[in-house]
Scaffold this motif. Structure first.
Motif, short mmCIF file in Angstrom:
data_model
loop_
_atom_site.label_atom_id
_atom_site.label_comp_id
_atom_site.label_asym_id
_atom_site.label_seq_id
_atom_site.Cartn_x
_atom_site.Cartn_y
_atom_site.Cartn_z
N LEU A 1 30.52 156.52 81.33
CA LEU A 1 29.13 156.05 81.06
C LEU A 1 27.88 157.26 81.74
N ARG A 2 27.36 157.95 80.70
CA ARG A 2 26.76 158.99 81.96
C ARG A 2 25.11 158.69 81.44
N LEU A 3 25.01 158.24 82.66
CA LEU A 3 23.20 158.14 82.99
C LEU A 3 22.66 158.40 83.55
N LYS A 4 21.47 158.84 82.70
CA LYS A 4 20.24 159.60 83.49
C LYS A 4 19.33 159.40 83.47
N ARG A 5 18.67 158.88 84.41
CA ARG A 5 17.10 158.35 84.83
C ARG A 5 17.05 156.83 84.75
N MET A 6 18.46 156.65 85.49
CA MET A 6 18.43 154.71 84.53
C MET A 6 18.15 154.14 85.89
N THR A 7 17.45 152.87 86.55
CA THR A 7 17.99 152.13 87.08
C THR A 7 19.68 151.52 88.24
N VAL A 8 20.30 151.87 88.30
CA VAL A 8 21.73 151.16 88.54
C VAL A 8 22.10 150.63 89.78
N SER A 9 21.56 149.30 89.67
CA SER A 9 22.45 148.22 91.23
C SER A 9 23.71 148.30 91.73
N ASP A 10 23.95 147.80 92.59
CA ASP A 10 25.08 147.58 93.24
C ASP A 10 26.31 146.80 92.42
N GLU A 11 25.19 145.77 92.35
CA GLU A 11 25.63 144.60 91.39
C GLU A 11 25.95 145.08 89.65
N SER A 12 25.27 145.71 89.83
CA SER A 12 26.13 146.75 88.18
C SER A 12 27.23 147.69 88.29
N LEU A 13 27.06 148.67 89.41
CA LEU A 13 28.41 149.02 89.63
C LEU A 13 29.34 148.38 89.93
N LYS A 14 29.32 147.19 90.67
CA LYS A 14 30.53 146.54 90.51
C LYS A 14 31.32 145.75 89.87
N PHE A 15 29.97 145.35 88.99
CA PHE A 15 30.49 144.45 87.46
C PHE A 15 31.01 145.63 86.15
N LEU A 16 30.71 146.66 86.45
CA LEU A 16 31.29 147.81 85.33
C LEU A 16 33.43 147.78 85.96
N SER B 1 29.23 159.05 85.17
CA SER B 1 28.14 160.11 85.67
C SER B 1 26.57 159.84 85.56
N LEU B 2 26.03 159.82 87.34
CA LEU B 2 24.83 159.63 87.43
C LEU B 2 23.92 160.41 87.47
N LEU B 3 22.69 160.93 87.12
CA LEU B 3 21.84 161.72 87.34
C LEU B 3 20.52 161.10 87.03
N HIS B 4 19.43 161.85 88.46
CA HIS B 4 18.27 161.19 88.36
C HIS B 4 18.55 159.81 88.31
N CYS B 5 19.07 159.14 88.74
CA CYS B 5 19.53 157.18 88.39
C CYS B 5 19.20 157.05 90.58
N ASP B 6 18.32 155.96 90.39
CA ASP B 6 18.22 155.06 91.04
C ASP B 6 18.76 153.69 92.02
N GLY B 7 18.27 153.35 92.45
CA GLY B 7 18.54 151.80 92.44
C GLY B 7 19.72 151.08 93.25
N PHE B 8 20.89 152.32 93.64
CA PHE B 8 21.87 151.83 94.32
C PHE B 8 22.66 152.33 95.71
N SER B 9 23.59 151.78 96.25
CA SER B 9 23.83 152.38 97.22
C SER B 9 25.35 152.93 97.09
N THR B 10 26.31 153.57 98.25
CA THR B 10 27.21 153.84 98.72
C THR B 10 28.05 152.77 98.92
N ASP B 11 27.72 151.65 98.04
CA ASP B 11 28.42 150.31 98.32
C ASP B 11 28.67 149.78 96.93
N GLY B 12 28.29 150.68 96.31
CA GLY B 12 28.26 150.73 94.79
C GLY B 12 29.44 151.71 94.77
N LEU B 13 29.45 153.02 95.15
CA LEU B 13 30.54 153.93 94.42
C LEU B 13 31.28 153.36 95.23
#
Lengths: 582, 236
Positions: free
Chosen positions: A122-137, A148-160
């Motif tokens: 999954l390669r995203l550019k300028r998308m909003t990604v929440s921690d919930e989305s990352l966990k779901f993923l 790969s996340l570039l110029h995205c927003d909406g998440f924290s290191t918890d998602g990582l």
């Protein structure tokens, strides 16, 4: 030719011409096709080829996430494993798009999971990604390999942390330049102790310290690690330890490179770099204020890409470094190197294809930025130049004419004269002649960004000569609607048009209504377009999404920010209150 | 307008031709006040005199003002929305003078111009410390606005400052050892073994002598370091 097809007696004869290849052969052939354009062409030949193509497609690239819906994508391509999505308009990078605009990955992930897609990348550019989305993923796709996340927003290191914990087969984690809520560095310690499949790790822009011992162990275990870009908290001494464990790296982003080292540490660092024979890309190098780059030298011989855009190097330091990099093809620097530094580039980098000169701290009164003469020097020494991004204080028409005469192969020409509407500082004329020279000389030009004082003459030329142009960025330029009309009436290959603060109004907007079918998107902000103009466009072209972003307290009839794009998914269902779809 | 009164500085003639000695007090006062560079504004002249008075001893101790800091302070003030009437700014190669000839755009606060991504801006501003404009507001990083472990270190009499990552050290000893080796080259003029004092500015903006508080407390509150010669330290 297929012998089977010719010889076999077949009742339906001509109707089966398209399927003379057995399916197996078709699939093998199609599996070799990677280009999206080729695949699109294949899918248009006939129904059988369309079906063969759609079942065999593994990678889909979606340049505007709202141009299509996840349901449509997964219905057509049930076997995709790799998805690349771009969301917000590019000017979001410069804070021109309000927060909560949209482009949330969540709905896509839900559909992917529901359709049992075997998502791997999954390669995203300028998308909003929440921690919930990352966990779901991390929990929904057991084969997930690359994020790969570039110029995205909406998440924290918890998602990582969720990604590190649950993605057993992760090979790539690239978190470059995102608006991340950096709570702590503990996410890195979430990689299980037996996890060893990592090939790419990029956390260069995170500010919190990660546990170095955990990182060190991770790097030691992951024998296939090729790309490692660490953040500033990693010291030179720590970097040395990492390098000793990973001499096979092809791309390295250093941490705080500059630190006063004892002579023992220094030679150890140098010998660690000496073992990195495969290094092609080098970046990071922040905090380099005095020259301590010598330990790097052994690793520079095969360097192709040197990213010094966070290093406030001066010309002498740059020159010394460049002498060691004979193979350099891509160089990104800060303007602190000055014109003299660029002279050194011209002298030492004959293979250079990509040069980017970024501005330094915009609030420091630096006497030396770069001027037109630096650019000219590079053009004399680097005839292969095809990509340039140049931020400068001043420019002349004559200089640009010389530059493109020396380097006619530009595919990407992005010139930013930092003071808006600044004329040629020697003649005081508009910069029209400069950009006319660019479009006339550079037949392969695909991307152009203009700046300086410009009249409609520039746009007439662009419309007439820029036959290969796909992306055009315009700011503070033009004299009237005519300028934009010329561009919309010409430029046969235009895909993206982004305009801000120009005197283009409804006449210009509406002149292109046929053109917008072939554009991925049009952005116009702070121009002279009104709501009525936008409504007219929406009426003329009901299959276009015409969105206006309203700002509080602004003139009711003005359409301050207009975003027009083609879509097969209809109007957005998730538009926030400040986005009006007409 | 009050800003001008308090500091006795003409707004539109910031850096060049500035007589450091005359106006030495005023900008330093701003810096020492802490996070709000214009905190004296609403209280007018009188208060600012008082502020200056309190700090005077420290001023005398610290001597000359760092030109770099002052430039940045002034630019912050200019950014606070004062309309720019000055013609000769065009001649200056100062990047914050986005002068546009168009009638529509008179203020100097263009959003998103020049087109540098916000991440790049953040990285550069962290890297270089000092005061930052985040398109709409000023954030004084040197007064503890951020988590950044990077601390500027200056030595009295030396023009070039250094920057260190304070988290890399575990004790006052390791810190001072590193600083000694960092600034060793500047000690050659003082072979008589002059003593040095390490002072720091904490997150309240006060200058204190390093070594009094536990290490952990120190690294959490230190914002800047300065090495003073001959044992001179601040009064408090």
């Amino acid at each position: 030719m297929d012998p089977k097809g010719k010889g076999s007696p077949d009742a339906s004869g001509l109707a089966r011409v398209g399927s003379t290849f057995p399916d197996e052969v078709m699939q093998i052939v199609l599996a070799l096709l990677n280009s999206h354009r080729d695949r699109s062409s294949v899918s248009l030949v006939c129904k059988n080829w369309y079906d063969a193509e759609r079942f065999s497609r593994t990678h889909v690239f979606i340049g505007n996430c709202y141009s299509v819906s996840p349901e449509i994508v997964t219905r057509r391509f049930p076997n995709i494993r790799k998805v690349t999505l771009k969301g917000k308009p590019r000017f979001a990078d410069f804070n021109l798009v309000p927060p909560n605009w949209g482009a949330d990955i969540r709905s896509w992930l839900l559909v992917f999971a529901a359709r049992n897609l075997c998502l791997e990348e999954l390669r995203l550019k300028r998308m909003t990604v929440s921690d919930e989305s990352l966990k779901f993923l991390s929990l929904s796709f057991p084969n997930f390999k690359a994020l790969s996340l570039l110029h995205c927003d909406g998440f924290s290191t918890d998602g990582l942390a969720a990604i590190a914990t649950h993605c057993m087969n992760l090979a790539e984690l690239d978190i470059q330049e995102n608006d991340i809520n950096d709570k702590s560095g503990s996410w890195l310690s979430c990689f299980p102790e037996n996890f060893s499949s990592l090939e790419v790790l990029n956390f260069a822009n995170l500010r919190n310290e990660v546990n170095f011992e955990a990182l060190d162990r991770l790097v030691s275990r992951c024998k296939s690690l090729k790309v490692l870009k660490v953040n500033k908290n990693i010291s030179a001494e720590q970097l040395k330890r990492l390098l000793v464990h990973a001499p096979q790296l092809t791309e390295l982003g250093t941490g705080t490179f500059l630190q006063d080292l004892t002579s023992c540490q220094y030679s150890e660092l140098e010998s660690a770099f000496n073992k990195c024979k495969n290094l092609k890309t080098l970046s990071g190098l922040s905090e380099v204020t005095a020259l301590h780059l010598t330990p790097l030298y052994p690793a520079c011989t095969n360097l192709i890409f040197l990213n010094l855009s966070y290093s406030a190097l001066k010309d002498v330091q740059l020159a010394k470094l460049l002498v060691r990099c004979p193979c350099l093809r891509r160089l990104w620097v800060l303007e602190t190197v000055g014109d003299k530094g660029l002279e050194a580039v011209g002298s030492n980098c004959p293979m250079l294809e990509d040069l980017r000169v970024f501005p330094a701290d915009t609030f420091e009164d630096i006497a030396h930025g770069v001027t037109e003469s630096g650019f000219v020097s590079v053009s004399y020494g680097c005839p292969r130049l095809r990509y340039v991004l140049y931020f400068c204080q001043q420019m002349t028409n004559a200089a640009v004419a010389t530059i493109v005469h020396n380097c006619p192969n530009f595919t990407h020409f992005r010139l930013c004269i930092m003071n808006p509407c600044q004329p040629d500082y020697q003649t005081n004329e508009p910069m029209d002649k400069a950009f006319c020279a660019v479009v006339k000389t550079c037949a392969k030009l695909q991307r152009l960004a203009v700046s300086g004082l410009l009249t409609d003459v520039t746009f007439e030329s662009i419309g007439r000569y820029a036959k290969s142009l796909k992306t055009l960025s315009v700011a503070f330029a033009g004299s009237s609607d005519w300028g934009m009309q010329c561009v919309l009436g010409g430029c046969p290959k235009l895909r993206k048009l982004e305009i801000r603060d120009c005197p283009f109004g409804n006449a210009a907007l509406l002149s292109g209504f046929k053109k917008y079918d072939s554009l991925r998107s049009l952005w116009m902000s702070d121009c002279k377009v009104t709501m009525n103009g936008c409504r007219l466009l929406a009426k003329e072209r009901p299959w276009l999404n015409v969105e206006v972003m309203k700002e509080e307290g602004s003139n009711e009839s003005r359409a301050n920010k207009v975003y027009v794009y083609r879509s097969v998914a209809g109007p957005r269902r998730d538009a926030p209150p400040f986005v009006l779809t007409l | 307008m009050e800003l001008q009164l308090a500091l006795a500085l003409p707004v539109h003639n910031p850096v060049r031709g500035f007589d450091l000695n005359d106006l030495e007090r005023a900008p330093k006062e701003v810096l020492l006040e802490g996070s709000e560079p214009w905190s004296c504004r609403s209280t007018g002249c009188l208060e600012s005199e008082k502020c200056v008075k309190n700090k005077r001893t420290s001023e005398e101790a610290f001597g000359k003002i760092d030109i770099g800091d002052m430039t940045q302070t002034l630019q912050v003030m200019l950014w606070s929305g004062q309309p720019n009437e000055d013609d000769d700014r065009k001649g200056r190669k100062c990047r914050n003078s986005y002068i546009i000839n168009k009638k529509e755009v008179q203020e100097n606060n263009l959003v998103g111009w020049p087109p540098i991504t916000s991440w790049r801006k953040k990285q550069l501003h962290q890297h270089q410390g000092g005061q930052v404009i985040n398109n709409d507001r000023a954030v004084d990083r040197s007064a503890g606005g951020s988590n950044s472990p990077f601390v500027k270190v200056k030595m009295e009499g030396v023009l070039i400052a250094r920057k260190i990552n304070i988290r890399l050290y575990h004790s006052y000893q390791t810190l001072t050892d590193t600083l000694i080796s960092m600034f060793a080259q500047y000690q050659k003029n003082y072979k008589d073994g002059a003593s040095y004092a390490l002072t720091y500015q904490d997150k309240e903006g006060d200058w204190l002598l390093a070594g009094d508080v536990p290490w952990q407390t120190f690294i959490e509150s230190v914002r800047r370091l300065e090495i003073l010669r001959n044992g001179r330290g601040c009064a408090g």
